[in-house]
Design an enzyme around this catalytic site. Structure first.
Site, mmCIF file in Angstrom:
data_model
loop_
_atom_site.group_PDB
_atom_site.id
_atom_site.type_symbol
_atom_site.label_atom_id
_atom_site.label_comp_id
_atom_site.label_asym_id
_atom_site.label_seq_id
_atom_site.Cartn_x
_atom_site.Cartn_y
_atom_site.Cartn_z
ATOM 1 N N TYR A 69 -1.547 -0.342 10.605
ATOM 2 C CA TYR A 69 -1.663 -0.618 9.163
ATOM 3 C C TYR A 69 -0.400 -0.164 8.427
ATOM 4 C CZ TYR A 69 -3.705 -0.985 4.496
ATOM 5 O OH TYR A 69 -3.957 -1.331 3.183
ATOM 6 N N SER A 88 0.857 -1.199 0.000
ATOM 7 C CA SER A 88 0.000 0.000 0.000
ATOM 8 C C SER A 88 0.886 1.240 0.000
ATOM 9 C CB SER A 88 -0.873 0.013 1.261
ATOM 10 O OG SER A 88 -1.498 1.271 1.420
HETATM 11 N N1 LIG Z 1 -8.868 -0.972 -0.803
HETATM 12 C C1 LIG Z 1 -7.818 -0.165 -0.757
HETATM 13 O O1 LIG Z 1 -7.947 1.070 -0.874
HETATM 14 C C2 LIG Z 1 -6.429 -0.728 -0.590
HETATM 15 C C3 LIG Z 1 -5.337 0.123 -0.839
HETATM 16 C C4 LIG Z 1 -4.053 -0.360 -0.687
HETATM 17 C C5 LIG Z 1 -3.852 -1.684 -0.337
HETATM 18 N N2 LIG Z 1 -4.915 -2.490 -0.095
HETATM 19 C C6 LIG Z 1 -4.642 -3.869 0.305
HETATM 20 O O2 LIG Z 1 -5.268 -4.752 -0.601
HETATM 21 C C7 LIG Z 1 -5.574 -5.971 0.057
HETATM 22 C C8 LIG Z 1 -7.031 -6.334 -0.199
HETATM 23 O O3 LIG Z 1 -7.834 -5.291 0.321
HETATM 24 P P1 LIG Z 1 -9.353 -5.066 -0.099
HETATM 25 O O4 LIG Z 1 -9.543 -3.619 -0.178
HETATM 26 O O5 LIG Z 1 -9.700 -5.920 -1.263
HETATM 27 O O6 LIG Z 1 -10.075 -5.585 1.234
HETATM 28 P P2 LIG Z 1 -11.349 -6.532 1.462
HETATM 29 O O7 LIG Z 1 -12.379 -6.321 0.408
HETATM 30 O O8 LIG Z 1 -11.731 -6.315 2.902
HETATM 31 O O9 LIG Z 1 -10.753 -8.006 1.288
HETATM 32 C C9 LIG Z 1 -9.858 -8.552 2.201
HETATM 33 C C10 LIG Z 1 -9.658 -10.017 1.840
HETATM 34 O O10 LIG Z 1 -8.705 -10.577 2.762
HETATM 35 C C11 LIG Z 1 -9.219 -11.809 3.241
HETATM 36 N N3 LIG Z 1 -8.695 -12.101 4.561
HETATM 37 C C12 LIG Z 1 -8.708 -11.307 5.663
HETATM 38 N N4 LIG Z 1 -8.182 -11.960 6.710
HETATM 39 C C13 LIG Z 1 -7.820 -13.197 6.256
HETATM 40 C C14 LIG Z 1 -7.246 -14.324 6.875
HETATM 41 N N5 LIG Z 1 -6.919 -14.329 8.170
HETATM 42 N N6 LIG Z 1 -7.017 -15.426 6.115
HETATM 43 C C15 LIG Z 1 -7.350 -15.447 4.805
HETATM 44 N N7 LIG Z 1 -7.904 -14.392 4.163
HETATM 45 C C16 LIG Z 1 -8.146 -13.287 4.897
HETATM 46 C C17 LIG Z 1 -10.732 -11.638 3.240
HETATM 47 O O11 LIG Z 1 -11.383 -12.901 3.117
HETATM 48 P P3 LIG Z 1 -12.144 -13.689 4.281
HETATM 49 O O12 LIG Z 1 -12.760 -12.677 5.193
HETATM 50 O O13 LIG Z 1 -13.139 -14.526 3.538
HETATM 51 O O14 LIG Z 1 -11.098 -14.514 4.927
HETATM 52 C C18 LIG Z 1 -10.936 -10.841 1.960
HETATM 53 O O15 LIG Z 1 -11.016 -11.710 0.860
HETATM 54 C C19 LIG Z 1 -5.233 -5.761 1.534
HETATM 55 O O16 LIG Z 1 -3.961 -6.308 1.812
HETATM 56 C C20 LIG Z 1 -5.211 -4.253 1.668
HETATM 57 O O17 LIG Z 1 -4.380 -3.822 2.720
HETATM 58 C C21 LIG Z 1 -6.196 -2.054 -0.214
#
Ligand SMILES: NC(=O)c1ccc[n+]([C@@H]2O[C@H](COP(=O)([O-])OP(=O)(O)OC[C@H]3O[C@@H](n4cnc5c(N)ncnc54)[C@H](OP(=O)(O)O)[C@@H]3O)[C@@H](O)[C@H]2O)c1
Length: 259
Positions: free
Chosen positions: A158, A145
């Site tokens: 974070y 990120s």
């Molecule tokens: N959205 C943004 O603006 C943004 C920006 C920069 C970076 N990111 C990064 O991108 C990644 C995905 O984020 P997102 O925005 O797509 O979030 P999201 O929609 O909340 O998805 C998070 C995913 O992680 C999985 N997860 C969480 N804990 C887990 C565990 N203990 N074991 C296995 N799977 C787990 C969840 O699945 P389950 O709950 O089914 O396990 C879900 O599929 C993250 O690393 C986040 O930090 C996001």
């Protein structure tokens, strides 16, 4: 633009595939001909995604696993290999975001963020890397990120987790030079997903998921070592690295992305 030649029959394991970025990457890569191993904890949601991919003639298997559990991740990778073949690409994407403030420091919450965002990615790499090294072929992708470049207000856990993740993969990249295994670290800005939904704070250059996913898939295809985007926010964040602390603190205090 589709580049099915690149993904044709490649086996891609994605963690955090049940939602947001992971789900978006899975659908896009499946549409380009890749075969997907989908990992997350919510099996029912993963199964729905598998059905959706198969409806469009794609190939995917779902394996419910928690990235915090190293053995479960090894078994999950084993299942993906036995059903689809050797894993060509790992996308370590599973992650959580929390809002915190120094005044309310909660060590358990910080540990949870580190366990999922950092050690979860370590467990994912450990589950696939020995076989990649043996085959002298593979690509490790981390979804870090822009928040990993410097500390931000109300985001200590974070930001620290994403800084650790990015340094970890950078070190791997150096160790794995000449091994046939490449490393790509992606630093997204704000993307519309369940992780950012419900946040009222201003998120500059907030991106649509589809747009962000296409850019990330393209960076993975090109084998970029680093991909930070959108460029406007990436430039601001990178410039902040050379700011003196007093200037940075003044700006960062006035630009909290969490309410
Ligand atoms: N959205 C943004 O603006 C943004 C920006 C920069 C970076 N990111 C990064 O991108 C990644 C995905 O984020 P997102 O925005 O797509 O979030 P999201 O929609 O909340 O998805 C998070 C995913 O992680 C999985 N997860 C969480 N804990 C887990 C565990 N203990 N074991 C296995 N799977 C787990 C969840 O699945 P389950 O709950 O089914 O396990 C879900 O599929 C993250 O690393 C986040 O930090 C996001």
């Amino acid at each position: 633009m589709l580049n099915s030649k690149h993904w044709n029959n490649k086996v891609v394991m994605i963690t955090g595939a049940s939602s947001g970025i992971g789900k978006g990457l899975a659908l896009e890569i499946a549409a380009r001909g890749g075969r997907l191993g989908l990992i997350a904890r919510r099996e029912d949601v993963l199964n729905e995604l598998v059905s959706e991919i198969r409806t469009h003639n794609g190939t995917a298997v779902a394996v419910a696993a928690d990235v915090r559990d190293a053995n479960a991740m090894k078994q999950a990778a084993g299942r993906v290999r036995s059903e689809l073949g050797p894993i060509d690409v790992l996308i370590a994407n599973a992650g959580i975001g929390v809002t915190d403030h120094a005044a309310n420091l909660n060590p358990e919450q910080v540990a949870e963020v580190m366990n999922i965002n950092v050690l979860g990615a370590v467990n994912s790499v450990a589950a696939v890397l020995p076989e990649m090294v043996e085959r002298q072929s593979g690509q490790l992708v981390a979804i870090a990120s822009l928040a990993g470049y410097r500390g931000l207000a109300k985001s200590a856990a974070y930001c620290a987790s994403k800084a650790a993740l990015s340094s970890f993969f950078e070190s791997l990249r150096i160790d794995l030079r000449h091994s046939g295994v490449t490393v790509t670290v992606i630093y997204p800005g704000f993307i519309k997903t369940p992780l950012t939904a419900g946040r009222n704070a201003k998120m500059p250059y907030l991106m649509e998921l589809d747009d962000a996913v296409k850019r990330m898939v393209s960076a993975i295809e090109k084998g970029k070592k680093v991909y930070a985007f959108p460029w406007q926010l990436a430039t601001i964040v990178r410039s902040s690295l050379i700011m003196p602390p007093s200037v940075y603190d003044w700006i960062a205090e006035r630009n909290s992305f969490r309410e």
